[in-house]
Design a protein around this motif. Structure first.
Motif, PDB file in Angstrom:
ATOM      1  N   LEU A 743      16.113  48.388  76.414  1.00 57.68           N
ATOM      2  CA  LEU A 743      16.342  48.016  77.818  1.00 57.68           C
ATOM      3  C   LEU A 743      16.026  46.542  78.057  1.00 57.68           C
ATOM      4  CD1 LEU A 743      15.048  51.155  79.729  1.00 57.68           C
ATOM      5  CD2 LEU A 743      17.351  50.199  79.834  1.00 57.68           C
ATOM      6  N   ARG A 744      14.968  46.042  77.400  1.00 59.23           N
ATOM      7  CA  ARG A 744      14.656  44.620  77.529  1.00 59.23           C
ATOM      8  C   ARG A 744      15.827  43.767  77.033  1.00 59.23           C
ATOM      9  NH1 ARG A 744       9.138  46.197  76.566  1.00 59.23           N
ATOM     10  NH2 ARG A 744       9.395  46.250  74.298  1.00 59.23           N
ATOM     11  N   LYS A 745      16.338  44.126  75.866  1.00 56.86           N
ATOM     12  CA  LYS A 745      17.468  43.373  75.300  1.00 56.86           C
ATOM     13  C   LYS A 745      18.710  43.523  76.172  1.00 56.86           C
ATOM     14  CE  LYS A 745      16.012  43.584  70.446  1.00 56.86           C
ATOM     15  NZ  LYS A 745      16.344  44.074  69.087  1.00 56.86           N
ATOM     16  N   TYR A 746      18.900  44.695  76.704  1.00 59.88           N
ATOM     17  CA  TYR A 746      20.068  44.968  77.549  1.00 59.88           C
ATOM     18  C   TYR A 746      20.031  44.111  78.810  1.00 59.88           C
ATOM     19  CZ  TYR A 746      23.414  47.740  80.320  1.00 59.88           C
ATOM     20  OH  TYR A 746      24.476  48.153  81.086  1.00 59.88           O
ATOM     21  N   TYR A 747      18.891  44.080  79.448  1.00 62.12           N
ATOM     22  CA  TYR A 747      18.764  43.267  80.667  1.00 62.12           C
ATOM     23  C   TYR A 747      18.977  41.786  80.353  1.00 62.12           C
ATOM     24  CZ  TYR A 747      16.974  41.200  84.935  1.00 62.12           C
ATOM     25  OH  TYR A 747      16.865  40.473  86.080  1.00 62.12           O
ATOM     26  N   TYR A 748      18.277  41.296  79.317  1.00 66.71           N
ATOM     27  CA  TYR A 748      18.388  39.882  78.939  1.00 66.71           C
ATOM     28  C   TYR A 748      19.844  39.509  78.640  1.00 66.71           C
ATOM     29  CZ  TYR A 748      18.388  35.750  76.014  1.00 66.71           C
ATOM     30  OH  TYR A 748      18.690  34.520  75.494  1.00 66.71           O
ATOM     31  N   SER A 749      20.536  40.361  77.894  1.00 67.72           N
ATOM     32  CA  SER A 749      21.917  40.074  77.489  1.00 67.72           C
ATOM     33  C   SER A 749      22.859  40.080  78.689  1.00 67.72           C
ATOM     34  CB  SER A 749      22.381  41.096  76.447  1.00 67.72           C
ATOM     35  OG  SER A 749      21.545  41.071  75.312  1.00 67.72           O
ATOM     36  N   ASN A 750      22.646  40.990  79.625  1.00 66.46           N
ATOM     37  CA  ASN A 750      23.462  40.992  80.838  1.00 66.46           C
ATOM     38  C   ASN A 750      23.236  39.736  81.660  1.00 66.46           C
ATOM     39  OD1 ASN A 750      25.176  43.485  81.593  1.00 66.46           O
ATOM     40  ND2 ASN A 750      23.360  44.410  80.664  1.00 66.46           N
ATOM     41  N   LYS A 751      21.985  39.300  81.724  1.00 67.73           N
ATOM     42  CA  LYS A 751      21.687  38.069  82.468  1.00 67.73           C
ATOM     43  C   LYS A 751      22.367  36.876  81.815  1.00 67.73           C
ATOM     44  CE  LYS A 751      19.685  35.248  85.338  1.00 67.73           C
ATOM     45  NZ  LYS A 751      20.133  33.977  84.811  1.00 67.73           N
ATOM     46  N   LEU A 752      22.299  36.805  80.496  1.00 65.65           N
ATOM     47  CA  LEU A 752      22.947  35.706  79.778  1.00 65.65           C
ATOM     48  C   LEU A 752      24.455  35.756  79.991  1.00 65.65           C
ATOM     49  CD1 LEU A 752      22.991  33.325  77.863  1.00 65.65           C
ATOM     50  CD2 LEU A 752      22.831  34.928  75.936  1.00 65.65           C
ATOM     51  N   LEU A 753      25.037  36.945  79.937  1.00 67.37           N
ATOM     52  CA  LEU A 753      26.481  37.085  80.143  1.00 67.37           C
ATOM     53  C   LEU A 753      26.881  36.589  81.526  1.00 67.37           C
ATOM     54  CD1 LEU A 753      29.305  38.132  79.405  1.00 67.37           C
ATOM     55  CD2 LEU A 753      28.564  40.418  80.136  1.00 67.37           C
ATOM     56  N   VAL A 754      26.122  36.955  82.545  1.00 69.90           N
ATOM     57  CA  VAL A 754      26.429  36.515  83.913  1.00 69.90           C
ATOM     58  C   VAL A 754      26.292  35.007  84.033  1.00 69.90           C
ATOM     59  CG1 VAL A 754      25.668  36.623  86.314  1.00 69.90           C
ATOM     60  CG2 VAL A 754      25.829  38.717  84.961  1.00 69.90           C
ATOM     61  N   ASP A 755      25.248  34.435  83.425  1.00 73.50           N
ATOM     62  CA  ASP A 755      25.076  32.982  83.472  1.00 73.50           C
ATOM     63  C   ASP A 755      26.234  32.270  82.780  1.00 73.50           C
ATOM     64  OD1 ASP A 755      22.716  33.205  84.857  1.00 73.50           O
ATOM     65  OD2 ASP A 755      21.439  33.078  83.088  1.00 73.50           O
ATOM     66  N   CYS A 756      26.672  32.810  81.663  1.00 75.12           N
ATOM     67  CA  CYS A 756      27.822  32.219  80.962  1.00 75.12           C
ATOM     68  C   CYS A 756      29.085  32.333  81.800  1.00 75.12           C
ATOM     69  CB  CYS A 756      28.021  32.902  79.605  1.00 75.12           C
ATOM     70  SG  CYS A 756      26.780  32.473  78.364  1.00 75.12           S
ATOM     71  N   LEU A 757      29.256  33.470  82.451  1.00 77.37           N
ATOM     72  CA  LEU A 757      30.427  33.679  83.300  1.00 77.37           C
ATOM     73  C   LEU A 757      30.440  32.671  84.448  1.00 77.37           C
ATOM     74  CD1 LEU A 757      32.866  35.639  83.640  1.00 77.37           C
ATOM     75  CD2 LEU A 757      31.416  36.984  85.177  1.00 77.37           C
TER      76      LEU A 757
END
Length: 792
Positions: A743-757
């Motif tokens: 879940l930690r990795k999932y949250y972090y990765s979603n945040k990074l994806l949104v920032d990249c978007l």
């Protein structure tokens, strides 16, 4: 034969202390005013013996009779020192006369700066920031890579290496006072020239080394001005400089012989190679012949082939946060030409924004004065930092590679082969990409030389001009270090990039420039590694079209939890709960809201190690900004806070923490707020009844503690049952440690994806819509949504 020392009498010490207080000076300030170290001043006030000349200077500076302070009869003192005083008086008079004649020359030569991309001149005194020096040269330290890695705080960059904090450091002025011959070393743009100019100005005013006369010589100009070898003479150059100010040759020689000059030789590394040896001989000659004078030489840190007997070497330290703030405030007044009030206001805004977590990598560059100037230039355009920092980094790269030397008319020595600017950049990009991929922030010299050789080999095969040249990889490494400062020797034979920001930026540039042949999966495979965060953001921001890589990132994120049924069920609940809330915000933003609240209100993770929360990078804010008022969200916020306080209170009582009752008060406040905003009357009554069961905290804390230990578990379960029944929240998910990590990795990765978007230069509307609408969904829900008419 040396003159006998003098010591102050008890009455003299009292008079001196009174005079010092009247001037509102400290002993340290008195020493600086005299141009001496603090030790003789301390000995003077302690009644210990100090040299006669130093004793007299201290008394004169305090406006006291040195004879009376020493307890001597005036006539005896005169008999003993008449000859010396007359000679000293004549010499002091000569110093004052010559300084007066050279006043305008030094002011014109040293008090103005021509700063990069600033059309008008800037007064040095308006921008100067006090500088510290390291008393041990970093590159000469014997350390292993493992030692440097222990000290590296990657979140702060290389400039915060802990090893630096253990080194002796001192203010630059104090270092000059302590050493009669000083070599000041520093990286490109570290402020070496400004430091020497400041010394000249302060000496010219009589505030520093008041018994000496400043002589400032740019080594590059000296080498250019001499027309033939017979004129290559520093003594004659100084004499001519003084003659131009109306000082006779014999007077200049007298001052040199008596050691009355502060000779500042700036930019030793800027002299062409063909004249370097001759200049070295000339400097040795004048420093040894006229050894009584004070000498300060500046040179780039990597040009340590210049070594002079009797010289102490120090290294200019990077700016710390306090110095960055002083420089920035001065900059917006003195350089941006704002009024003092407006300039300080913009300076404060600059500093506040620089300290934001998202500007951490810009903050790392700000420790170098030249780059801090560039950052101020960029900031003043819109009073904010660029959303996409890649352009700022590119400007910084070009300044260090080319422009900083160009604007000053400096032509560096050509290395033994022909490399274009583009080729040099590509070499840096390749070095960064390979070492970053290998998790190498520091690398042995032989390793970096091998990487350079690997890069040059195909160039050598393709380019006949290069083939004919003697390829010297070590010379190229040294050239990059000396001329550009982009690679730095951190210890003997151990290198790194000058800033972690540059290593990340160069890695991203390597990906972008080879994107047509690049397998995006190589980057996407690093999605959950936090050290790759900036590389992702920079790469996406520089790509003309980021559709492919964003879609691969989204696919990678979705499949992080795909094989875990319980986590998929959790995401299904997250979708159902969020869908039940009536809101104008994006559905993904509401899902992020509840994901964060579940974490903060439960025991999903070990205490102090939240599974989703990363300081400064809140996913819900990235998706929708600040969520505006919504009755349901406000209610659930207070309810989640109440549950979080329950866990905090359990933990505090269990570990007998003194502030346990503070958590109890927080619990009551959150619960009262929830009761206040709840609309459903039945639910309000249930909450009120539960609230009544809680004993009063302040009237009897022990009673509350006993009640909590005995009944809180049942009370908490009742509350959870009601939250599930009325609000569909409050579940105890009981995730395993492995699930928490996922879940930690999932949250972090979603945040990074949104920032990249959000930072991507060009994303097609269809791709953007698909990514945004399927964020934080279970695989089954994503498939349902894709099969619907909403997205393709």
């Amino acid at each position: 034969m040396t003159s006998q020392g003098l010591r102050a009498s008890p009455e003299g010490i009292r008079a001196a202390k009174t005079a010092l207080t009247d001037k509102t000076w400290s002993q340290h300030k008195l020493a600086i005013a005299l141009g001496i170290t603090r030790q003789p001043v301390s000995k003077f006030f302690a009644g210990e013996s100090v040299s006669r000349s130093c004793f007299v200077q201290i008394c004169q500076q305090l406006g006291l009779s040195w004879q009376k302070v020493a307890g001597l009869r005036e006539n005896v003192a005169f008999e003993v020192t008449t000859k010396t005083q007359i000679k000293g008086t004549d010499l002091d008079t000569l110093v004052q006369e010559v300084r007066q004649k050279r006043q305008e020359k030094i002011q014109d030569q040293c008090n103005t700066l021509q700063m990069l991309d600033i059309s008008q001149t800037v007064q040095l005194i308006d921008i100067y920031t006090n500088t510290n020096v390291l008393e041990e040269i970093v590159s000469l330290q014997w350390q292993e890579i493992s030692d440097l890695l222990k000290d590296l705080k990657s979140e702060s960059g290389f400039n915060q290496l802990g090893g630096y904090n253990r080194q002796r450091r001192s203010p630059g002025l104090e270092a000059v006072l302590r050493h009669s011959k000083l070599m000041v070393l520093g990286k490109p743009g570290s402020g070496k020239t400004i430091f020497l100019q400041y010394l000249a100005i302060e000496c010219n005013k009589g505030d520093f080394q008041p018994n000496r006369i400043a002589t400032f010589i740019r080594m590059k100009e000296f080498a250019e001005d001499v027309k033939n070898d017979s004129e290559f003479n520093l003594l004659n150059y100084i004499i001519q400089d003084f003659l131009n100010c109306g000082v006779e040759k014999e007077s200049t020689k007298t001052l040199l012989t008596e050691g009355k000059l502060l000779i500042l030789l700036d930019g030793l590394d800027e002299v062409p190679a063909e004249k370097a040896e001759q200049l070295t001989i000339e400097i040795r000659r004048i420093t040894q012949t006229f050894y009584k004078n004070k000498f300060v030489i500046s040179c780039r840190i990597a040009s340590q082939k210049y070594r002079f007997q009797g010289f102490t070497e120090v290294e200019l330290e990077d700016f710390d946060q306090g110095q960055i703030e002083v420089f920035a405030k001065n900059w917006f007044v003195g350089v941006a030409l704002k009024s003092k009030e407006d300039g300080e206001a913009i300076g404060n805004l600059f500093i506040n924004q620089l300290h934001l977590p998202e500007n951490q990598h810009i903050r790392e560059l700000a420790v170098t004065p030249l780059l801090l100037h560039l950052i101020c230039l960029v900031f003043q355009v819109k009073n904010q930092f660029p959303v996409n920092p890649a352009k700022l980094y590119e400007q910084a790269l070009n300044i260090l590679l080319v422009r900083w030397d160009e604007v000053r008319g400096i032509k560096r020595d050509r290395v033994a082969y022909k490399l274009t600017l583009a080729s040099k950049k590509k070499l840096l990009f390749q070095l960064a990409a390979i070492t970053f991929e290998q998790k190498k922030y520091f690398f042995e010299q032989e390793n970096i030389l091998q990487l350079i050789a690997d890069y040059l080999e195909p160039i050598q095969n393709l380019n006949s001009d290069v083939t004919q040249c003697q390829l010297d990889n070590e010379a190229l490494l040294k050239a990059i270090e000396v001329q550009n400062g982009l690679l730095v020797e951190r210890a003997r034979g151990i290198y790194s990039f000058s800033h972690l920001t540059f290593q990340e930026y160069f890695t991203a540039r390597k990906i972008v420039e080879n994107y047509q042949d690049y397998d995006c999966n190589n980057l996407v495979n690093h999605l959950t590694e936090k050290r790759w965060r900036q590389v992702f953001l920079l790469t996406i921001s520089m790509l003309p079209n980021a559709n492919e890589i964003l879609q691969l990132m989204k696919q990678k994120v979705d499949f992080l939890l795909a094989d875990d049924e319980r986590l998929q069920y959790f995401l299904t609940w997250l979708h159902q709960k969020s869908s039940s809330v009536s809101s104008s915000h994006k559905a993904a933003g509401i899902r992020a809201f509840y994901l964060v609240r579940v974490e903060r209100s439960s025991c999903i993770c070990s205490r102090h190690h939240a599974f989703v929360y990363t300081y400064g990078y809140d996913l819900e804010c990235a998706l929708v900004g600040n969520i505006t008022f919504n009755a349901e969200l406000v209610l659930d916020e207070f309810l989640f806070s109440t549950v979080a306080c329950i866990h905090d209170l359990d933990f505090a009582f269990e570990h007998t923490i003194n502030d346990a009752l503070d958590h109890a008060h927080a619990l009551v406040i959150a619960f009262d707020k929830a009761i206040e905003v709840v609309v459903d009357l039945k639910f309000k009554q249930v909450l009120q009844q539960l609230k009544k069961q809680l004993p009063k905290i302040d009237s009897n804390p022990e009673q509350f503690r006993d009640w909590w230990k005995a009944k809180s578990k049942i009370w908490g379960e009742q509350l959870r049952d009601m939250l599930i029944k009325y609000r569909h929240i409050g579940y105890d998910w009981q995730f395993s440690e492995q699930q928490k990590e996922l879940l930690r990795k999932y949250y972090y990765s979603n945040k990074l994806l949104v920032d990249c978007l959000n930072i991507a230069a060009d994303v097609t509307p269809i791709v953007r819509q698909e990514i945004e609408e399927t964020l934080l969904l279970a695989i089954a829900d994503i498939e349902k949504l894709r099969n619907s008419s909403n997205i393709r």
